[in-house]
Design a protein around this motif. Structure first.
Motif, PDB file in Angstrom:
ATOM      1  N   THR A  69       4.980  90.393  42.700  1.00  0.00           N
ATOM      2  CA  THR A  69       4.768  91.273  43.845  1.00  0.00           C
ATOM      3  C   THR A  69       5.143  92.714  43.513  1.00  0.00           C
ATOM      4  O   THR A  69       4.463  93.659  43.916  1.00  0.00           O
ATOM      5  CB  THR A  69       5.586  90.786  45.057  1.00  0.00           C
ATOM      6  OG1 THR A  69       5.243  89.431  45.345  1.00  0.00           O
ATOM      7  CG2 THR A  69       5.304  91.640  46.280  1.00  0.00           C
ATOM      8  N   ILE A  70       6.237  92.889  42.775  1.00  0.00           N
ATOM      9  CA  ILE A  70       6.652  94.239  42.365  1.00  0.00           C
ATOM     10  C   ILE A  70       5.562  94.890  41.524  1.00  0.00           C
ATOM     11  O   ILE A  70       5.189  96.053  41.742  1.00  0.00           O
ATOM     12  CB  ILE A  70       7.973  94.192  41.576  1.00  0.00           C
ATOM     13  CG1 ILE A  70       9.132  93.776  42.491  1.00  0.00           C
ATOM     14  CG2 ILE A  70       8.266  95.543  40.932  1.00  0.00           C
ATOM     15  CD1 ILE A  70      10.414  93.471  41.747  1.00  0.00           C
ATOM     16  N   GLU A  71       5.024  94.137  40.564  1.00  0.00           N
ATOM     17  CA  GLU A  71       4.010  94.699  39.667  1.00  0.00           C
ATOM     18  C   GLU A  71       2.708  95.010  40.407  1.00  0.00           C
ATOM     19  O   GLU A  71       2.076  96.037  40.147  1.00  0.00           O
ATOM     20  CB  GLU A  71       3.738  93.729  38.515  1.00  0.00           C
ATOM     21  CG  GLU A  71       2.825  94.303  37.453  1.00  0.00           C
ATOM     22  CD  GLU A  71       2.702  93.409  36.240  1.00  0.00           C
ATOM     23  OE1 GLU A  71       2.011  93.827  35.282  1.00  0.00           O
ATOM     24  OE2 GLU A  71       3.283  92.305  36.235  1.00  0.00           O
ATOM     25  N   SER A  72       2.302  94.133  41.334  1.00  0.00           N
ATOM     26  CA  SER A  72       1.019  94.320  42.019  1.00  0.00           C
ATOM     27  C   SER A  72       1.096  95.313  43.176  1.00  0.00           C
ATOM     28  O   SER A  72       0.176  96.099  43.393  1.00  0.00           O
ATOM     29  CB  SER A  72       0.502  92.969  42.528  1.00  0.00           C
ATOM     30  OG  SER A  72       1.388  92.410  43.482  1.00  0.00           O
ATOM     31  N   ARG A  73       2.220  95.314  43.929  1.00  0.00           N
ATOM     32  CA  ARG A  73       2.307  96.155  45.121  1.00  0.00           C
ATOM     33  C   ARG A  73       2.979  97.510  44.873  1.00  0.00           C
ATOM     34  O   ARG A  73       2.814  98.432  45.661  1.00  0.00           O
ATOM     35  CB  ARG A  73       3.046  95.411  46.230  1.00  0.00           C
ATOM     36  CG  ARG A  73       2.236  94.289  46.849  1.00  0.00           C
ATOM     37  CD  ARG A  73       2.948  93.687  48.038  1.00  0.00           C
ATOM     38  NE  ARG A  73       3.345  94.698  49.029  1.00  0.00           N
ATOM     39  CZ  ARG A  73       4.080  94.426  50.103  1.00  0.00           C
ATOM     40  NH1 ARG A  73       4.501  93.187  50.321  1.00  0.00           N
ATOM     41  NH2 ARG A  73       4.406  95.386  50.960  1.00  0.00           N
ATOM     42  N   ILE A  74       3.750  97.600  43.777  1.00  0.00           N
ATOM     43  CA  ILE A  74       4.398  98.891  43.477  1.00  0.00           C
ATOM     44  C   ILE A  74       3.780  99.452  42.202  1.00  0.00           C
ATOM     45  O   ILE A  74       2.881 100.272  42.268  1.00  0.00           O
ATOM     46  CB  ILE A  74       5.934  98.745  43.358  1.00  0.00           C
ATOM     47  CG1 ILE A  74       6.518  98.053  44.607  1.00  0.00           C
ATOM     48  CG2 ILE A  74       6.575 100.119  43.170  1.00  0.00           C
ATOM     49  CD1 ILE A  74       8.006  97.790  44.552  1.00  0.00           C
ATOM     50  N   SER A  75       4.240  99.005  41.046  1.00  0.00           N
ATOM     51  CA  SER A  75       3.661  99.455  39.771  1.00  0.00           C
ATOM     52  C   SER A  75       4.295  98.685  38.626  1.00  0.00           C
ATOM     53  O   SER A  75       5.354  98.064  38.778  1.00  0.00           O
ATOM     54  CB  SER A  75       3.903 100.961  39.567  1.00  0.00           C
ATOM     55  OG  SER A  75       5.297 101.217  39.384  1.00  0.00           O
ATOM     56  N   PHE A 105       8.172  99.176  48.294  1.00  0.00           N
ATOM     57  CA  PHE A 105       7.121  98.645  49.158  1.00  0.00           C
ATOM     58  C   PHE A 105       6.679  99.686  50.190  1.00  0.00           C
ATOM     59  O   PHE A 105       5.562  99.631  50.705  1.00  0.00           O
ATOM     60  CB  PHE A 105       7.603  97.379  49.869  1.00  0.00           C
ATOM     61  CG  PHE A 105       7.737  96.189  48.954  1.00  0.00           C
ATOM     62  CD1 PHE A 105       7.000  96.090  47.789  1.00  0.00           C
ATOM     63  CD2 PHE A 105       8.605  95.161  49.272  1.00  0.00           C
ATOM     64  CE1 PHE A 105       7.116  95.004  46.949  1.00  0.00           C
ATOM     65  CE2 PHE A 105       8.742  94.058  48.443  1.00  0.00           C
ATOM     66  CZ  PHE A 105       7.991  93.973  47.276  1.00  0.00           C
ATOM     67  N   THR A 106       7.552 100.634  50.505  1.00  0.00           N
ATOM     68  CA  THR A 106       7.219 101.693  51.465  1.00  0.00           C
ATOM     69  C   THR A 106       6.586 102.903  50.779  1.00  0.00           C
ATOM     70  O   THR A 106       5.559 103.431  51.225  1.00  0.00           O
ATOM     71  CB  THR A 106       8.485 102.153  52.220  1.00  0.00           C
ATOM     72  OG1 THR A 106       9.075 101.037  52.875  1.00  0.00           O
ATOM     73  CG2 THR A 106       8.146 103.227  53.238  1.00  0.00           C
ATOM     74  N   ILE A 107       7.194 103.342  49.670  1.00  0.00           N
ATOM     75  CA  ILE A 107       6.762 104.570  48.992  1.00  0.00           C
ATOM     76  C   ILE A 107       5.595 104.316  48.044  1.00  0.00           C
ATOM     77  O   ILE A 107       4.723 105.147  47.871  1.00  0.00           O
ATOM     78  CB  ILE A 107       7.947 105.195  48.220  1.00  0.00           C
ATOM     79  CG1 ILE A 107       9.067 105.563  49.196  1.00  0.00           C
ATOM     80  CG2 ILE A 107       7.506 106.427  47.425  1.00  0.00           C
ATOM     81  CD1 ILE A 107      10.341 106.033  48.515  1.00  0.00           C
ATOM     82  N   GLY A 108       5.614 103.139  47.388  1.00  0.00           N
ATOM     83  CA  GLY A 108       4.596 102.846  46.396  1.00  0.00           C
ATOM     84  C   GLY A 108       5.022 103.254  45.000  1.00  0.00           C
ATOM     85  O   GLY A 108       6.223 103.385  44.718  1.00  0.00           O
ATOM     86  N   PRO A 109       4.066 103.497  44.101  1.00  0.00           N
ATOM     87  CA  PRO A 109       4.385 103.809  42.698  1.00  0.00           C
ATOM     88  C   PRO A 109       5.328 104.996  42.518  1.00  0.00           C
ATOM     89  O   PRO A 109       6.051 105.075  41.531  1.00  0.00           O
ATOM     90  CB  PRO A 109       3.008 104.110  42.085  1.00  0.00           C
ATOM     91  CG  PRO A 109       2.045 103.383  42.951  1.00  0.00           C
ATOM     92  CD  PRO A 109       2.619 103.442  44.337  1.00  0.00           C
ATOM     93  N   GLY A 110       5.329 105.910  43.463  1.00  0.00           N
ATOM     94  CA  GLY A 110       6.171 107.105  43.340  1.00  0.00           C
ATOM     95  C   GLY A 110       7.659 106.836  43.451  1.00  0.00           C
ATOM     96  O   GLY A 110       8.464 107.740  43.214  1.00  0.00           O
TER      97      GLY A 110
END
Length: 263
Positions: A69-75, A105-110
């Motif tokens: 989930t971390i890899e797919s939803r964040i980066s 999960f809120t901010i995304g890749p940043g």
């Protein structure tokens, strides 16, 4: 309305911590009221008054779910940060990972660049320290031959963090056709690499520890030759032990052949 802090106690392992992160995440209890506490066997924990304690069962499936989930939803970079911190022995790593993931999960890749957030600054600090230690050991490890037919090389390390996977990967690439063992005494585990390229890392039994401890005793002509070479190239007038200790801390010298008599 204030709520009691909920503390998720888990096994002191990557899968244990990630299982706790999973359980805390799906609880919906509120991120500000959650802590993750890995339970080390040799550490005494203070009980926090008015807190709720929850025991978490380790689940490889839940841990894998969190990482995917971390890899797919964040980066992938966030995934790399988390995997690096899981190798550390910092007491707060469970909390840091949980808060980092929830922000992600809120901010995304940043999120990996949001160093103004305390958890991101902390995870960056831990990651850097883990990889620095691994880098030092890649430079300072000394192998010696413990078996001649077929030749088997062995090295001992006592790292503060669980960096065996990082160090082993480095030498797999360089000693691909060699049998070698890297023994992590601090965490009672070792990597075993065979000449066909297969490699495994596992926790050791007490009998295996005793056997590897005996193999760490270095003797023979090659260590002696290395010590003679080390002493021969030294320039007496330019010796600077303070500078030497700054560049090569005493902690790393225990299994370095050239320092075996000077620990």
């Amino acid at each position: 309305m204030e709520k009691p802090v909920r503390i998720y106690q888990c096994e002191n392992s990557p899968d244990g911590i990630l299982s706790a992160v999973f359980e805390a995440g799906v609880s919906g209890y509120g991120h500000n009221y959650i802590k993750i506490q890995p339970l080390a066997t040799d550490y005494i924990y203070n009980i926090e008054l008015f807190s709720e304690y929850i025991k978490v069962e380790t689940s490889g499936k839940k841990a894998e779910n969190v990482l995917k989930t971390i890899e797919s939803r964040i980066s992938y970079e966030a995934y790399f940060f988390v995997m690096s911190v899981l190798l550390s022995e910092d007491e707060d790593r469970g909390n840091v990972i949980y808060q980092f993931v929830t922000y992600g999960f809120t901010i995304g890749p940043g999120v990996t660049k949001a160093l103004q957030l305390e958890c991101v600054a902390r995870i960056f600090e831990i990651k850097r320290r883990v990889h620095n230690e691994a880098h030092f050991y890649k430079e300072f490890i000394r192998f010696h031959e413990v078996k001649k037919d077929p030749p088997v090389l062995m090295a001992g390390i006592e790292p503060k963090n669980r960096i065996l996977t990082l160090v082993t990967a480095h030498f797999e690439d360089r000693f691909n056709a060699e049998y070698f063992i890297i023994y992590d005494k601090s965490h009672k585990e070792a990597s075993f690499h065979s000449a066909d390229g297969n490699c495994m890392i596992r926790i050791l039994t007490q009998e295996e520890e005793n056997r590897l401890d005996s193999l760490l005793d270095i003797d023979g002509k090659y260590p002696d030759l290395w010590k003679v070479f080390f002493e021969a190239i030294a320039v007496e007038e330019r010796k600077n032990y303070k500078l030497q200790r700054g560049n090569l801390a005493l902690h790393y010298r225990k299994y370095m052949t050239e320092f075996m008599e000077n620990n």
